[in-house]
Design a protein around this motif. Structure first.
Motif, PDB file in Angstrom:
ATOM      1  N   VAL A 180      27.980 -11.674 112.078  1.00 50.02           N
ATOM      2  CA  VAL A 180      28.031 -11.553 113.531  1.00 50.02           C
ATOM      3  C   VAL A 180      27.016 -10.502 113.978  1.00 50.02           C
ATOM      4  CG1 VAL A 180      29.423 -10.744 115.463  1.00 50.02           C
ATOM      5  CG2 VAL A 180      30.385 -12.342 113.834  1.00 50.02           C
ATOM      6  N   VAL A 181      26.256 -10.861 114.985  1.00 47.38           N
ATOM      7  CA  VAL A 181      25.189  -9.984 115.467  1.00 47.38           C
ATOM      8  C   VAL A 181      25.545  -9.334 116.798  1.00 47.38           C
ATOM      9  CG1 VAL A 181      22.806  -9.945 116.281  1.00 47.38           C
ATOM     10  CG2 VAL A 181      23.403 -11.288 114.267  1.00 47.38           C
ATOM     11  N   SER A 182      26.100 -10.123 117.720  1.00 46.35           N
ATOM     12  CA  SER A 182      26.348  -9.607 119.070  1.00 46.35           C
ATOM     13  C   SER A 182      27.302 -10.535 119.816  1.00 46.35           C
ATOM     14  CB  SER A 182      25.033  -9.525 119.843  1.00 46.35           C
ATOM     15  OG  SER A 182      25.234  -9.170 121.189  1.00 46.35           O
ATOM     16  N   THR A 183      28.014  -9.971 120.805  1.00 48.66           N
ATOM     17  CA  THR A 183      28.755 -10.807 121.747  1.00 48.66           C
ATOM     18  C   THR A 183      27.766 -11.385 122.752  1.00 48.66           C
ATOM     19  OG1 THR A 183      30.696  -9.397 121.530  1.00 48.66           O
ATOM     20  CG2 THR A 183      30.627 -10.858 123.424  1.00 48.66           C
ATOM     21  N   VAL A 184      27.970 -12.645 123.131  1.00 47.90           N
ATOM     22  CA  VAL A 184      27.080 -13.293 124.096  1.00 47.90           C
ATOM     23  C   VAL A 184      27.824 -13.633 125.391  1.00 47.90           C
ATOM     24  CG1 VAL A 184      25.581 -15.279 124.546  1.00 47.90           C
ATOM     25  CG2 VAL A 184      25.586 -14.194 122.288  1.00 47.90           C
ATOM     26  N   THR A 185      28.960 -14.324 125.271  1.00 51.12           N
ATOM     27  CA  THR A 185      29.779 -14.577 126.464  1.00 51.12           C
ATOM     28  C   THR A 185      31.063 -13.773 126.339  1.00 51.12           C
ATOM     29  OG1 THR A 185      30.889 -16.549 125.590  1.00 51.12           O
ATOM     30  CG2 THR A 185      28.808 -16.884 126.736  1.00 51.12           C
ATOM     31  N   ASN A 186      31.445 -13.157 127.443  1.00 48.50           N
ATOM     32  CA  ASN A 186      32.542 -12.200 127.440  1.00 48.50           C
ATOM     33  C   ASN A 186      33.753 -12.691 128.209  1.00 48.50           C
ATOM     34  OD1 ASN A 186      31.213  -9.408 126.335  1.00 48.50           O
ATOM     35  ND2 ASN A 186      29.721 -10.712 127.354  1.00 48.50           N
ATOM     36  N   GLY A 187      33.988 -13.991 128.123  1.00 52.88           N
ATOM     37  CA  GLY A 187      35.109 -14.595 128.832  1.00 52.88           C
ATOM     38  C   GLY A 187      34.677 -15.141 130.171  1.00 52.88           C
ATOM     39  N   ASN A 188      34.984 -16.389 130.429  1.00 57.49           N
ATOM     40  CA  ASN A 188      34.637 -17.013 131.719  1.00 57.49           C
ATOM     41  C   ASN A 188      35.833 -17.776 132.268  1.00 57.49           C
ATOM     42  OD1 ASN A 188      34.547 -18.988 129.719  1.00 57.49           O
ATOM     43  ND2 ASN A 188      32.818 -20.082 130.600  1.00 57.49           N
ATOM     44  N   LEU A 189      37.028 -17.205 132.047  1.00 56.07           N
ATOM     45  CA  LEU A 189      38.274 -17.868 132.415  1.00 56.07           C
ATOM     46  C   LEU A 189      38.850 -17.333 133.726  1.00 56.07           C
ATOM     47  CD1 LEU A 189      39.950 -17.761 128.889  1.00 56.07           C
ATOM     48  CD2 LEU A 189      38.751 -19.702 129.927  1.00 56.07           C
ATOM     49  N   PHE A 190      39.395 -18.241 134.519  1.00 57.02           N
ATOM     50  CA  PHE A 190      39.995 -17.867 135.802  1.00 57.02           C
ATOM     51  C   PHE A 190      41.261 -18.686 136.016  1.00 57.02           C
ATOM     52  CE2 PHE A 190      35.574 -16.841 135.937  1.00 57.02           C
ATOM     53  CZ  PHE A 190      35.500 -15.656 136.631  1.00 57.02           C
TER      54      PHE A 190
ATOM     55  N   GLY B  83      58.595 -19.734 136.665  1.00 53.81           N
ATOM     56  CA  GLY B  83      59.211 -20.874 137.342  1.00 53.81           C
ATOM     57  C   GLY B  83      58.214 -21.914 137.810  1.00 53.81           C
ATOM     58  N   LYS B  84      56.933 -21.766 137.411  1.00 58.83           N
ATOM     59  CA  LYS B  84      55.892 -22.692 137.889  1.00 58.83           C
ATOM     60  C   LYS B  84      55.291 -23.481 136.721  1.00 58.83           C
ATOM     61  CE  LYS B  84      56.129 -20.888 142.051  1.00 58.83           C
ATOM     62  NZ  LYS B  84      56.972 -19.713 141.765  1.00 58.83           N
ATOM     63  N   MET B  85      54.696 -24.611 137.074  1.00 62.10           N
ATOM     64  CA  MET B  85      53.907 -25.370 136.100  1.00 62.10           C
ATOM     65  C   MET B  85      52.539 -24.713 135.970  1.00 62.10           C
ATOM     66  SD  MET B  85      55.384 -27.841 134.528  1.00 62.10           S
ATOM     67  CE  MET B  85      53.889 -28.555 133.820  1.00 62.10           C
ATOM     68  N   PHE B  86      52.074 -24.648 134.746  1.00 60.94           N
ATOM     69  CA  PHE B  86      50.764 -24.041 134.474  1.00 60.94           C
ATOM     70  C   PHE B  86      49.985 -24.990 133.566  1.00 60.94           C
ATOM     71  CE2 PHE B  86      47.520 -21.408 132.709  1.00 60.94           C
ATOM     72  CZ  PHE B  86      47.259 -20.439 133.659  1.00 60.94           C
ATOM     73  N   TYR B  87      48.877 -25.497 134.090  1.00 59.33           N
ATOM     74  CA  TYR B  87      48.045 -26.433 133.331  1.00 59.33           C
ATOM     75  C   TYR B  87      46.885 -25.660 132.705  1.00 59.33           C
ATOM     76  CZ  TYR B  87      50.814 -29.737 135.966  1.00 59.33           C
ATOM     77  OH  TYR B  87      51.884 -30.431 136.495  1.00 59.33           O
ATOM     78  N   SER B  88      46.676 -25.864 131.428  1.00 59.73           N
ATOM     79  CA  SER B  88      45.697 -25.036 130.730  1.00 59.73           C
ATOM     80  C   SER B  88      44.772 -25.831 129.821  1.00 59.73           C
ATOM     81  CB  SER B  88      46.419 -23.979 129.882  1.00 59.73           C
ATOM     82  OG  SER B  88      45.493 -23.180 129.170  1.00 59.73           O
ATOM     83  N   ILE B  89      43.511 -25.453 129.824  1.00 61.89           N
ATOM     84  CA  ILE B  89      42.568 -25.951 128.827  1.00 61.89           C
ATOM     85  C   ILE B  89      42.717 -25.092 127.565  1.00 61.89           C
ATOM     86  CG2 ILE B  89      40.909 -26.714 130.567  1.00 61.89           C
ATOM     87  CD1 ILE B  89      39.284 -24.126 129.907  1.00 61.89           C
ATOM     88  N   GLY B  90      42.057 -25.513 126.506  1.00 61.15           N
ATOM     89  CA  GLY B  90      41.899 -24.642 125.349  1.00 61.15           C
ATOM     90  C   GLY B  90      43.088 -24.478 124.439  1.00 61.15           C
ATOM     91  N   GLN B  91      43.886 -25.529 124.252  1.00 65.58           N
ATOM     92  CA  GLN B  91      45.004 -25.414 123.326  1.00 65.58           C
ATOM     93  C   GLN B  91      44.483 -25.135 121.911  1.00 65.58           C
ATOM     94  OE1 GLN B  91      47.371 -28.963 122.879  1.00 65.58           O
ATOM     95  NE2 GLN B  91      49.160 -27.814 122.168  1.00 65.58           N
ATOM     96  N   ALA B  92      45.150 -24.210 121.208  1.00 67.16           N
ATOM     97  CA  ALA B  92      44.760 -23.817 119.845  1.00 67.16           C
ATOM     98  C   ALA B  92      43.318 -23.329 119.795  1.00 67.16           C
ATOM     99  CB  ALA B  92      44.965 -24.969 118.873  1.00 67.16           C
ATOM    100  N   ALA B  93      42.887 -22.700 120.878  1.00 67.01           N
ATOM    101  CA  ALA B  93      41.538 -22.150 120.954  1.00 67.01           C
ATOM    102  C   ALA B  93      41.590 -20.839 121.755  1.00 67.01           C
ATOM    103  CB  ALA B  93      40.593 -23.156 121.609  1.00 67.01           C
TER     104      ALA B  93
ATOM    105  N   PRO C 244      40.831 -19.884 124.913  1.00 67.15           N
ATOM    106  CA  PRO C 244      41.479 -19.793 126.237  1.00 67.15           C
ATOM    107  C   PRO C 244      42.995 -19.670 126.159  1.00 67.15           C
ATOM    108  CG  PRO C 244      39.743 -21.418 126.292  1.00 67.15           C
ATOM    109  CD  PRO C 244      39.899 -21.032 124.850  1.00 67.15           C
ATOM    110  N   ALA C 245      43.635 -20.525 125.366  1.00 66.95           N
ATOM    111  CA  ALA C 245      45.097 -20.483 125.265  1.00 66.95           C
ATOM    112  C   ALA C 245      45.566 -19.182 124.625  1.00 66.95           C
ATOM    113  CB  ALA C 245      45.606 -21.674 124.462  1.00 66.95           C
TER     114      ALA C 245
END
Length: 330
Positions: free
Chosen positions: A100-110, A127-137, A139-140
């Motif tokens: 590993v040399v460097s971090t390039v992206t530092n999170g782009n989640l909203f 108490g709310k539904m939450f839809y999410s990308i990135g299962q087993a990755a 983002p999750a």
């Protein structure tokens, strides 16, 4: 006489060593061509200028965008690669000769909402539904680490659960948006996790960007730096230092290029790959991608903390976190 002969021998040896040293130094910097790969999205934007320029200080650069599903295989074959930090750790743990040399992206989640919620906090998700990308990755894992830290219970499901966050994972942003748009039309309150640059596009459709996950993570860690290591630059373990420094500098210069030329940056990518990025991408969306490249041998503890947070949320995501003094780091 013997002293004179000894002196001559010593001088000759020193001269030979000097010639050998110069030859080795010259050999180290005589790299004429390198390859670098990145998956589509924010990582691809991080090499956009290299796709266009095709060189770094007279070194020919073969920059390519590849499918996210093949980035591990491509990283092993390439001189440099930008890839998810957990995937890099897994490759290393499996014996890949990478560093590993460097971090390039530092999170782009909203966090997006179907209704306007200016007072949003993580507690709003109960108490709310939450839809999410990135299962087993990544983002999750970041989402789960935030919920765990806030002592908020969660589980996967299809319907809202009282006092818990009900998470439904979806394949990508295209699958996520209909759930939020339908809820908006019905006046229902649901939430979703999405990444830039898709977030800015979603806001133009009437959804609300209520939380910057990178800020939430910074607060959770009590850190001074916003975000977390999401995608990192790796290289072959044999890559010499001079070339590593040149690539880091080129990626740092690329950040300003992409922010100044967002549409051109996307066109560079679409010229070699069927990108999901839109050519009407905004500067705000680019900035939301949080492309920030650390300097040479900087930010390793930041990567370490990110890996540990991910591993705590999902131990299968990273496996063993490489030690800071291991050969995982350049």
């Amino acid at each position: 006489m013997k002293k004179s002969i000894s002196l001559i021998i010593i001088v000759l040896l020193l001269a030979t060593l000097c010639v050998f040293s110069i030859s080795c130094d010259k050999e180290e910097v005589e790299v004429t061509e390198i390859s670098i790969v990145a998956p589509d999205g924010a990582p691809a934007l991080a090499i956009s200028s290299l796709i266009k320029d095709k060189e770094i200080d007279a070194i020919k650069v073969n920059a390519n965008v590849v499918s996210a599903s093949t980035i591990g295989q491509e990283a092993i074959k390439s001189d440099f690669a930008i890839m998810p930090v957990n995937a890099a750790a897994k490759l290393y743990n499996n014996g890949a000769q990478i560093k590993v040399v460097s971090t390039v992206t530092n999170g782009n989640l909203f966090i997006l909402s179907s209704i306007d919620n200016p007072d949003f906090s993580l507690q709003s998700l109960k108490g709310k539904m939450f839809y999410s990308i990135g299962q087993a990755a990544v983002p999750a894992a970041i989402l789960i680490s935030l919920l765990q830290n806030a002592n908020i219970e969660y589980e996967e499901g299809e319907e809202a659960i009282e006092n818990k966050v009900c998470i439904k994972y979806v394949a990508d942003g295209a699958a996520l948006l209909p759930f939020l748009m339908q809820a908006k039309q019905k006046g229902e309150e649901v939430y979703g996790l999405l990444a830039e640059p898709a977030v800015s596009k979603a806001v133009t459709k009437g959804l609300y960007n209520v939380a910057d996950v990178q800020d939430l993570y910074k607060t959770m860690q009590g850190a001074t730096t916003k975000g977390f290591a999401q995608a990192v630059l790796v290289c072959k373990s044999t890559t010499n230092e001079a070339v590593v420094k040149k690539v880091i500098k080129a990626l740092q210069d690329n950040v300003a290029y992409v922010e100044s030329n967002p549409q051109e940056a996307v066109r560079n990518i679409s010229g070699i790959f069927a990108t999901t990025l839109n050519e009407d991408i905004s500067v705000d969306a680019i900035k939301g991608c949080n492309i920030r490249v650390d300097g040479f041998r900087e930010g390793y503890s930041y990567i370490d903390l990110s890996l540990k947070a991910m591993n705590q949320a999902d131990s299968s995501l990273v496996g063993e976190v490489p030690a800071l003094n291991s050969e995982f780091y350049y």
